[in-house]
Write a protein that holds these residues in place. Structure first.
Motif, PDB file in Angstrom:
ATOM      1  N   LEU A 142      -4.727   5.717   3.375  1.00 23.54           N
ATOM      2  CA  LEU A 142      -3.825   6.237   1.989  1.00 23.54           C
ATOM      3  C   LEU A 142      -2.457   5.683   2.140  1.00 23.54           C
ATOM      4  O   LEU A 142      -1.901   5.118   1.467  1.00 23.54           O
ATOM      5  CB  LEU A 142      -3.769   7.533   1.898  1.00 23.54           C
ATOM      6  CG  LEU A 142      -5.298   8.127   1.476  1.00 23.54           C
ATOM      7  CD1 LEU A 142      -5.274   9.677   1.131  1.00 23.54           C
ATOM      8  CD2 LEU A 142      -5.531   7.496  -0.055  1.00 23.54           C
ATOM      9  N   VAL A 143      -1.909   5.939   3.587  1.00 26.60           N
ATOM     10  CA  VAL A 143      -0.706   5.474   3.838  1.00 26.60           C
ATOM     11  C   VAL A 143      -0.655   3.756   3.768  1.00 26.60           C
ATOM     12  O   VAL A 143       0.529   3.350   3.069  1.00 26.60           O
ATOM     13  CB  VAL A 143      -0.190   5.805   5.192  1.00 26.60           C
ATOM     14  CG1 VAL A 143       1.153   4.982   5.747  1.00 26.60           C
ATOM     15  CG2 VAL A 143       0.302   7.141   5.351  1.00 26.60           C
ATOM     16  N   GLU A 144      -1.575   3.233   3.867  1.00 24.71           N
ATOM     17  CA  GLU A 144      -1.561   1.687   4.016  1.00 24.71           C
ATOM     18  C   GLU A 144      -1.820   1.344   2.628  1.00 24.71           C
ATOM     19  O   GLU A 144      -1.462   0.209   2.177  1.00 24.71           O
ATOM     20  CB  GLU A 144      -2.864   0.981   4.886  1.00 24.71           C
ATOM     21  CG  GLU A 144      -2.469   1.335   6.415  1.00 24.71           C
ATOM     22  CD  GLU A 144      -3.682   0.756   7.262  1.00 24.71           C
ATOM     23  OE1 GLU A 144      -4.818   0.408   6.547  1.00 24.71           O
ATOM     24  OE2 GLU A 144      -3.586   0.808   8.498  1.00 24.71           O
ATOM     25  N   PHE A 145      -2.845   2.075   1.823  1.00 24.67           N
ATOM     26  CA  PHE A 145      -2.883   1.734   0.385  1.00 24.67           C
ATOM     27  C   PHE A 145      -1.621   1.750  -0.384  1.00 24.67           C
ATOM     28  O   PHE A 145      -1.362   1.060  -1.371  1.00 24.67           O
ATOM     29  CB  PHE A 145      -3.878   2.791  -0.139  1.00 24.67           C
ATOM     30  CG  PHE A 145      -4.159   2.460  -1.565  1.00 24.67           C
ATOM     31  CD1 PHE A 145      -4.951   1.599  -2.073  1.00 24.67           C
ATOM     32  CD2 PHE A 145      -3.420   3.551  -2.635  1.00 24.67           C
ATOM     33  CE1 PHE A 145      -5.094   1.614  -3.425  1.00 24.67           C
ATOM     34  CE2 PHE A 145      -3.402   3.488  -4.076  1.00 24.67           C
ATOM     35  CZ  PHE A 145      -4.579   2.426  -4.244  1.00 24.67           C
ATOM     36  N   HIS A 146      -0.595   2.693  -0.061  1.00 24.76           N
ATOM     37  CA  HIS A 146       0.515   2.818  -0.751  1.00 24.76           C
ATOM     38  C   HIS A 146       1.576   1.846  -0.278  1.00 24.76           C
ATOM     39  O   HIS A 146       2.842   1.831  -0.562  1.00 24.76           O
ATOM     40  CB  HIS A 146       1.166   4.192  -0.722  1.00 24.76           C
ATOM     41  CG  HIS A 146       0.089   5.147  -1.605  1.00 24.76           C
ATOM     42  ND1 HIS A 146       0.639   5.534  -2.818  1.00 24.76           N
ATOM     43  CD2 HIS A 146      -0.890   6.082  -1.310  1.00 24.76           C
ATOM     44  CE1 HIS A 146      -0.306   6.563  -3.476  1.00 24.76           C
ATOM     45  NE2 HIS A 146      -1.155   6.989  -2.438  1.00 24.76           N
ATOM     46  N   GLY A 147       1.239   1.022   0.831  1.00 24.35           N
ATOM     47  CA  GLY A 147       2.003   0.247   1.390  1.00 24.35           C
ATOM     48  C   GLY A 147       3.317   0.906   1.917  1.00 24.35           C
ATOM     49  O   GLY A 147       4.533   0.468   2.022  1.00 24.35           O
ATOM     50  N   ALA A 148       2.855   2.083   2.819  1.00 23.61           N
ATOM     51  CA  ALA A 148       4.047   2.919   3.385  1.00 23.61           C
ATOM     52  C   ALA A 148       3.988   2.900   4.774  1.00 23.61           C
ATOM     53  O   ALA A 148       4.041   4.068   5.311  1.00 23.61           O
ATOM     54  CB  ALA A 148       3.991   4.120   2.724  1.00 23.61           C
ATOM     55  N   GLY A 204      -0.998  11.428  -2.101  1.00 21.22           N
ATOM     56  CA  GLY A 204      -0.335  10.422  -2.534  1.00 21.22           C
ATOM     57  C   GLY A 204       1.118  11.010  -3.093  1.00 21.22           C
ATOM     58  O   GLY A 204       2.296  10.371  -2.852  1.00 21.22           O
ATOM     59  N   GLU A 205       1.052  12.384  -3.415  1.00 22.13           N
ATOM     60  CA  GLU A 205       2.523  12.824  -3.816  1.00 22.13           C
ATOM     61  C   GLU A 205       3.419  13.323  -2.463  1.00 22.13           C
ATOM     62  O   GLU A 205       4.557  13.045  -2.666  1.00 22.13           O
ATOM     63  CB  GLU A 205       2.128  14.227  -4.579  1.00 22.13           C
ATOM     64  CG  GLU A 205       3.354  14.993  -5.095  1.00 22.13           C
ATOM     65  CD  GLU A 205       4.013  13.986  -6.158  1.00 22.13           C
ATOM     66  OE1 GLU A 205       5.256  13.964  -6.309  1.00 22.13           O
ATOM     67  OE2 GLU A 205       3.177  13.528  -7.093  1.00 22.13           O
TER      68      GLU A 205
END
Length: 333
Positions: A142-148, A204-205
């Protein structure tokens, strides 16, 4: 320092082979509270006087856990977060004040559990927090998905992240709303309807809150001299608590002055070294009584082992601390 022992119940639940679940219970015993937390390995010691009342809510499955813990006593907390998961603590009480892993934290601070490290905290009264644990691989996705990806470096370097108040409020409201709705609509949760909300929604939040709050000052760690003194003093207490030991002897063995030791305990636990030693002994008596055979054990024998010889005063202090007499603890087994 001795590590606490996992309960048999928690050993069985550490793998989370329980499917989707929701549990909600109230407690008047902090040991029962700790033993009921699914996938957590917890050990509490009460530092103030008065009866314990607490409530625990948890929901989730093998990949994600969301929970809320509320109680009314000052407790020293030790233990381990759910294995194989990235875990965060979200304050519910905005006036929260606690010492967590040598840092003072407040109501807008996000606590980040370091991988493979023990929980070490001291909570005050009116403790009210939410915990969020997500499978470590899923969190990375999820971190990679958000580009973070830069967020991972920040989490590696910080165990406490000060969130902007508005970001913390949104995160708190979302987590609280999900837990409340699952409790009210368990059928929808049993059918998997909340999996995406529990995983992608809250995560995500959480990611947005951390990134948006970059640049906020984090709490400062305790001075190292006091940290070392506390560590040594607690090791001495655990090893010699059953023997007569003065605060002067304790400070000498910790290689600091009595005043420095006093400041260290006040800053960390909010109590004096003498009060902490008394609380430690009293909690050890309580644990021994809870484990003893009520038909064979005697309160006086257990109390004597931990340095309590004046039984009238001991019974009075015990009742003030735990809101029950020692014999009642023994018989409640």
């Amino acid at each position: 320092m001795k590590k606490h022992q996992k309960s048999a119940k928690n050993e069985a639940e550490m793998n989370l082979d329980v499917g989707r679940f929701f549990q909600q219970s109230a407690y008047d015993d902090f040991d029962a509270f700790a033993e009921s937390a699914i996938a957590w390995n917890l050990d509490f010691m009460q530092l103030d006087r008065g009866g314990f009342t607490g409530a625990l809510q948890q929901c989730g499955h093998s990949e994600v856990l969301l929970g809320r813990a509320v109680f009314n006593r000052k407790l020293e907390q030790q233990g381990e977060s759910p294995p194989g998961m990235k875990t965060f603590v979200i304050p519910v009480n905005r006036q929260l004040h606690m010492n967590w892993r040598r840092q003072d934290v407040g109501g807008n601070d996000l606590l980040v559990f370091p991988d493979g490290r023990d929980l070490k905290s001291v909570s005050n009264e009116s403790f009210d927090i939410m915990t969020y644990s997500l499978n470590s691989d899923r969190w990375q996705e999820l971190v990679e998905f958000h580009g973070a990806e830069r967020l991972m470096r920040r989490l590696h370097d910080h165990e406490v992240i000060s969130l902007r108040p508005d970001c913390c409020l949104r995160l708190r409201q979302m987590a609280f709303g999900v837990l409340q709705h699952v409790g009210e609509c368990s059928d929808a949760f049993d059918q998997g309807g909340y999996d995406n909300v529990l995983e992608e929604g809250i995560a995500g939040e959480l990611i947005r809150a951390i990134l948006t709050s970059e640049g906020h000052d984090a709490p400062k760690p305790e001075p190292r001299v006091r940290t070392r003194a506390l560590k040594k003093a607690r090791e001495v207490i655990e090893e010699y608590a059953h023997m007569p030991i003065s605060i002067r002897q304790l400070s000498q063995m910790a290689a600091v002055s009595e005043r420095t030791l006093q400041y260290a305990f006040q800053d960390k636990f909010g109590v004096t070294p003498k009060s902490y030693l008394q609380s430690y002994r009293m909690n050890q008596v309580r644990k021994a009584l809870r484990m003893a055979d009520p038909d064979a054990a005697r309160v006086v024998d257990v109390a004597n082992v931990w340095g309590f010889w004046h039984m009238g005063q001991f019974a009075k202090d015990y009742r003030l601390t735990f809101s029950e007499l020692p014999r009642e603890t023994l018989k409640s087994r």
